[in-house]
Design an enzyme around this catalytic site. Structure first.
Site, short mmCIF file in Angstrom:
data_model
loop_
_atom_site.label_atom_id
_atom_site.label_comp_id
_atom_site.label_asym_id
_atom_site.label_seq_id
_atom_site.Cartn_x
_atom_site.Cartn_y
_atom_site.Cartn_z
N CYS A 1 -4.37 53.57 22.32
CA CYS A 1 -3.12 54.12 21.72
C CYS A 1 -3.04 54.20 20.14
O CYS A 1 -3.32 53.30 19.28
CB CYS A 1 -1.85 53.21 21.89
SG CYS A 1 -0.50 53.28 21.10
N CYS B 1 -0.16 52.64 18.25
CA CYS B 1 -0.68 51.17 18.36
C CYS B 1 -1.66 50.80 16.79
O CYS B 1 -1.37 49.74 16.09
CB CYS B 1 -1.22 50.80 19.50
SG CYS B 1 -0.16 51.13 20.79
#
Length: 96
Positions: A31, A34
């Protein structure tokens, strides 16, 4: 940085048991959002860690599925803000 944060995070059992609110961060190694959020979240944890629990959950791990289902996670990143009594207050999904 995400793996390091996960290793240092509070266990999920702190939710509703420590008289402190909790930030639960569902993340994944792939991600990109993230990864972008991690330094900011780490700085917030360093500043407020004595007053707020921070729990990191890697959504790619099979052991995370019960928590993913319990929190209704359908996208990553997913930050859940949980009150001291364990009530889920709100969730921030996607880029923050």
């Amino acid at each position: 940085i995400l793996y390091e944060m996960e290793q240092q995070s509070s266990p999920i059992t702190v939710i509703g048991t420590t008289l402190k609110p909790t930030v639960v961060d569902f993340w994944a190694p792939w991600c990109e959002n993230c990864k972008l959020l991690a330094p900011t979240l780490k700085a917030i944890e360093e500043e407020y860690g004595k007053d707020v629990n921070f729990v990191m959950i890697n959504g790619d791990e099979a052991s995370a599925w019960p928590m993913i289902e319990a929190f209704g996670v359908d996208a990553i990143p997913h930050l859940a803000l949980v009150e001291a009594d364990g009530t889920v207050d709100t969730a921030l999904i996607g880029p923050v």
